[in-house]
Design a protein around this motif. Structure first.
Motif, PDB file in Angstrom:
ATOM      1  N   PRO A 145     -33.346  -2.547   9.351  1.00 56.86           N
ATOM      2  CA  PRO A 145     -34.044  -1.538  10.516  1.00 56.86           C
ATOM      3  C   PRO A 145     -35.154  -1.767  11.058  1.00 56.86           C
ATOM      4  O   PRO A 145     -36.015  -2.545  10.536  1.00 56.86           O
ATOM      5  N   ASP A 146     -35.400  -1.538  12.339  1.00 59.11           N
ATOM      6  CA  ASP A 146     -36.692  -1.544  13.008  1.00 59.11           C
ATOM      7  C   ASP A 146     -37.743  -0.667  12.385  1.00 59.11           C
ATOM      8  O   ASP A 146     -37.421   0.416  11.747  1.00 59.11           O
ATOM      9  N   CYS A 147     -38.884  -1.424  12.076  1.00 52.67           N
ATOM     10  CA  CYS A 147     -39.993  -0.554  11.432  1.00 52.67           C
ATOM     11  C   CYS A 147     -41.256  -0.846  12.219  1.00 52.67           C
ATOM     12  O   CYS A 147     -41.507  -1.738  12.727  1.00 52.67           O
ATOM     13  N   ARG A 148     -41.975   0.176  12.283  1.00 51.19           N
ATOM     14  CA  ARG A 148     -43.197   0.441  12.976  1.00 51.19           C
ATOM     15  C   ARG A 148     -44.241  -0.447  12.729  1.00 51.19           C
ATOM     16  O   ARG A 148     -45.452  -0.990  13.228  1.00 51.19           O
ATOM     17  N   GLN A 149     -44.163  -1.229  11.314  1.00 53.49           N
ATOM     18  CA  GLN A 149     -45.213  -1.802  10.652  1.00 53.49           C
ATOM     19  C   GLN A 149     -44.615  -2.799   9.774  1.00 53.49           C
ATOM     20  O   GLN A 149     -43.593  -2.671   9.197  1.00 53.49           O
ATOM     21  N   LYS A 150     -45.095  -4.182   9.813  1.00 54.54           N
ATOM     22  CA  LYS A 150     -44.906  -5.222   9.063  1.00 54.54           C
ATOM     23  C   LYS A 150     -45.557  -5.549   7.840  1.00 54.54           C
ATOM     24  O   LYS A 150     -45.326  -6.017   6.985  1.00 54.54           O
ATOM     25  N   SER A 151     -46.873  -4.843   7.826  1.00 53.59           N
ATOM     26  CA  SER A 151     -47.781  -5.037   6.772  1.00 53.59           C
ATOM     27  C   SER A 151     -49.012  -4.030   6.828  1.00 53.59           C
ATOM     28  O   SER A 151     -49.366  -3.561   7.968  1.00 53.59           O
ATOM     29  N   PHE A 152     -49.539  -4.092   5.853  1.00 52.20           N
ATOM     30  CA  PHE A 152     -50.805  -3.041   5.572  1.00 52.20           C
ATOM     31  C   PHE A 152     -51.944  -3.982   4.999  1.00 52.20           C
ATOM     32  O   PHE A 152     -51.820  -4.379   4.129  1.00 52.20           O
ATOM     33  N   ALA A 153     -53.100  -4.121   5.978  1.00 48.57           N
ATOM     34  CA  ALA A 153     -54.305  -4.832   5.567  1.00 48.57           C
ATOM     35  C   ALA A 153     -55.375  -4.075   5.084  1.00 48.57           C
ATOM     36  O   ALA A 153     -55.684  -2.961   5.918  1.00 48.57           O
ATOM     37  N   ILE A 154     -55.932  -4.251   4.007  1.00 47.61           N
ATOM     38  CA  ILE A 154     -57.029  -3.808   3.435  1.00 47.61           C
ATOM     39  C   ILE A 154     -58.214  -4.500   3.563  1.00 47.61           C
ATOM     40  O   ILE A 154     -58.341  -5.652   2.989  1.00 47.61           O
ATOM     41  N   SER A 155     -59.291  -4.168   4.311  1.00 42.71           N
ATOM     42  CA  SER A 155     -60.517  -4.779   4.359  1.00 42.71           C
ATOM     43  C   SER A 155     -61.486  -4.389   3.189  1.00 42.71           C
ATOM     44  O   SER A 155     -62.206  -5.417   2.889  1.00 42.71           O
ATOM     45  N   ASN A 156     -61.671  -3.338   2.775  1.00 43.88           N
ATOM     46  CA  ASN A 156     -62.649  -2.988   1.786  1.00 43.88           C
ATOM     47  C   ASN A 156     -61.969  -1.880   0.714  1.00 43.88           C
ATOM     48  O   ASN A 156     -62.182  -0.974   0.780  1.00 43.88           O
ATOM     49  N   SER A 157     -61.521  -2.834  -0.325  1.00 42.91           N
ATOM     50  CA  SER A 157     -60.914  -2.296  -1.596  1.00 42.91           C
ATOM     51  C   SER A 157     -61.818  -1.470  -2.404  1.00 42.91           C
ATOM     52  O   SER A 157     -61.554  -0.686  -3.311  1.00 42.91           O
ATOM     53  N   GLU A 158     -63.042  -1.551  -2.002  1.00 37.38           N
ATOM     54  CA  GLU A 158     -64.363  -0.631  -2.990  1.00 37.38           C
ATOM     55  C   GLU A 158     -64.061   0.695  -2.277  1.00 37.38           C
ATOM     56  O   GLU A 158     -64.886   1.570  -2.991  1.00 37.38           O
ATOM     57  N   SER A 159     -63.917   0.874  -1.031  1.00 35.94           N
ATOM     58  CA  SER A 159     -64.132   2.370  -0.518  1.00 35.94           C
ATOM     59  C   SER A 159     -62.712   3.182  -0.978  1.00 35.94           C
ATOM     60  O   SER A 159     -61.656   2.819  -0.666  1.00 35.94           O
ATOM     61  N   THR A 160     -63.302   4.197  -1.476  1.00 37.58           N
ATOM     62  CA  THR A 160     -62.427   5.400  -1.713  1.00 37.58           C
ATOM     63  C   THR A 160     -61.461   5.701  -0.565  1.00 37.58           C
ATOM     64  O   THR A 160     -60.234   5.929  -0.599  1.00 37.58           O
ATOM     65  N   GLU A 161     -62.114   5.900   0.516  1.00 35.63           N
ATOM     66  CA  GLU A 161     -61.485   6.352   1.939  1.00 35.63           C
ATOM     67  C   GLU A 161     -60.447   5.331   2.315  1.00 35.63           C
ATOM     68  O   GLU A 161     -59.412   5.816   2.657  1.00 35.63           O
ATOM     69  N   THR A 162     -60.847   4.011   2.093  1.00 41.80           N
ATOM     70  CA  THR A 162     -59.903   2.954   2.755  1.00 41.80           C
ATOM     71  C   THR A 162     -58.588   2.990   1.792  1.00 41.80           C
ATOM     72  O   THR A 162     -57.529   3.111   2.146  1.00 41.80           O
ATOM     73  N   MET A 163     -58.692   3.148   0.438  1.00 39.15           N
ATOM     74  CA  MET A 163     -57.577   3.403  -0.302  1.00 39.15           C
ATOM     75  C   MET A 163     -56.643   4.629  -0.032  1.00 39.15           C
ATOM     76  O   MET A 163     -55.507   4.588  -0.174  1.00 39.15           O
ATOM     77  N   ARG A 164     -57.439   5.648  -0.011  1.00 41.19           N
ATOM     78  CA  ARG A 164     -56.546   6.956   0.163  1.00 41.19           C
ATOM     79  C   ARG A 164     -55.865   6.577   1.639  1.00 41.19           C
ATOM     80  O   ARG A 164     -54.746   7.135   1.711  1.00 41.19           O
ATOM     81  N   GLU A 165     -56.367   5.899   2.487  1.00 41.28           N
ATOM     82  CA  GLU A 165     -55.588   5.824   3.729  1.00 41.28           C
ATOM     83  C   GLU A 165     -54.600   5.022   3.648  1.00 41.28           C
ATOM     84  O   GLU A 165     -53.450   5.262   4.221  1.00 41.28           O
ATOM     85  N   PHE A 166     -54.747   3.715   3.018  1.00 40.23           N
ATOM     86  CA  PHE A 166     -53.764   3.118   2.649  1.00 40.23           C
ATOM     87  C   PHE A 166     -52.450   3.811   1.932  1.00 40.23           C
ATOM     88  O   PHE A 166     -51.162   3.599   2.418  1.00 40.23           O
ATOM     89  N   HIS A 167     -52.825   4.756   0.806  1.00 37.13           N
ATOM     90  CA  HIS A 167     -51.947   5.314  -0.080  1.00 37.13           C
ATOM     91  C   HIS A 167     -51.251   6.266   0.998  1.00 37.13           C
ATOM     92  O   HIS A 167     -49.875   6.540   0.969  1.00 37.13           O
ATOM     93  N   PHE A 168     -51.902   7.052   1.772  1.00 37.11           N
ATOM     94  CA  PHE A 168     -51.398   8.032   2.804  1.00 37.11           C
ATOM     95  C   PHE A 168     -50.338   7.076   3.923  1.00 37.11           C
ATOM     96  O   PHE A 168     -49.084   7.569   4.130  1.00 37.11           O
ATOM     97  N   ALA A 169     -50.636   6.274   4.435  1.00 33.11           N
ATOM     98  CA  ALA A 169     -50.107   5.557   5.538  1.00 33.11           C
ATOM     99  C   ALA A 169     -48.694   4.896   4.978  1.00 33.11           C
ATOM    100  O   ALA A 169     -47.619   4.918   5.588  1.00 33.11           O
ATOM    101  N   PHE A 170     -48.972   4.169   3.674  1.00 35.63           N
ATOM    102  CA  PHE A 170     -47.602   3.680   3.117  1.00 35.63           C
ATOM    103  C   PHE A 170     -46.739   4.559   2.596  1.00 35.63           C
ATOM    104  O   PHE A 170     -45.514   4.550   2.952  1.00 35.63           O
TER     105      PHE A 170
END
Length: 147
Positions: free
Chosen positions: A28-53
């Motif tokens: 199926p078509d998918c809006r995203q091919k990958s998720f890149a994380i630039s700063n894994s020490e940031s709680t906010e970045t990890m929460r954003e990844f978890h939500f988006a995924f």
């Protein structure tokens, strides 16, 4: 059944969706091919990844996530960030399986895809994630226990 294959490399989760219905595979078509994380020490970045995924999994009605297993120590070990991403994926409200590269290769050898990868409209970097999803479908269809 719709499966999301995931390859975790460094600070990136590369994905490929694959469904199997009525003895037919579909990418199926998918809006995203990958998720890149630039700063894994940031709680906010990890929460954003978890939500988006999680939102992607929900929106595309994924039944199972298949992650390619990485070495935990030694030369070929996965990065700390990749293991953090794996943990965040594993706590999503969907079944998650970890499949070894050896099991994937065995399934591809036993049941090679009947289509050329270039014809699937996926990017080359998604090939491993696609193969993980395809191999998992075959393990499920043929009831092999190689996970």
């Amino acid at each position: 059944m719709r499966v999301c294959g995931v390859e975790l490399k460094g600070g990136e989760a590369i994905i490929s969706l694959l469904s199997y219905e009525g003895e037919t595979y579909n990418v199926p078509d998918c809006r995203q091919k990958s998720f890149a994380i630039s700063n894994s020490e940031s709680t906010e970045t990890m929460r954003e990844f978890h939500f988006a995924f999680g939102k992607l999994i929900e929106d595309y009605r994924v039944d199972e996530i298949v992650i390619i297993q990485r070495e935990q120590k030694g030369k070929g070990a996965g990065s700390v960030t990749s293991f953090k991403l794996e943990a965040l994926i594993q706590i999503l409200p969907v079944t998650v399986s970890i499949v070894s590269p050896v099991a994937i290769k065995e399934q591809l050898k036993r049941n090679p895809p009947q289509v050329d990868f270039e014809g699937l409209e996926l990017k080359r970097f998604q090939k491993n994630a696609f193969e993980a999803a395809y191999a998992f479908h075959n393990m499920t269809i043929y009831k092999t226990d190689e996970e």
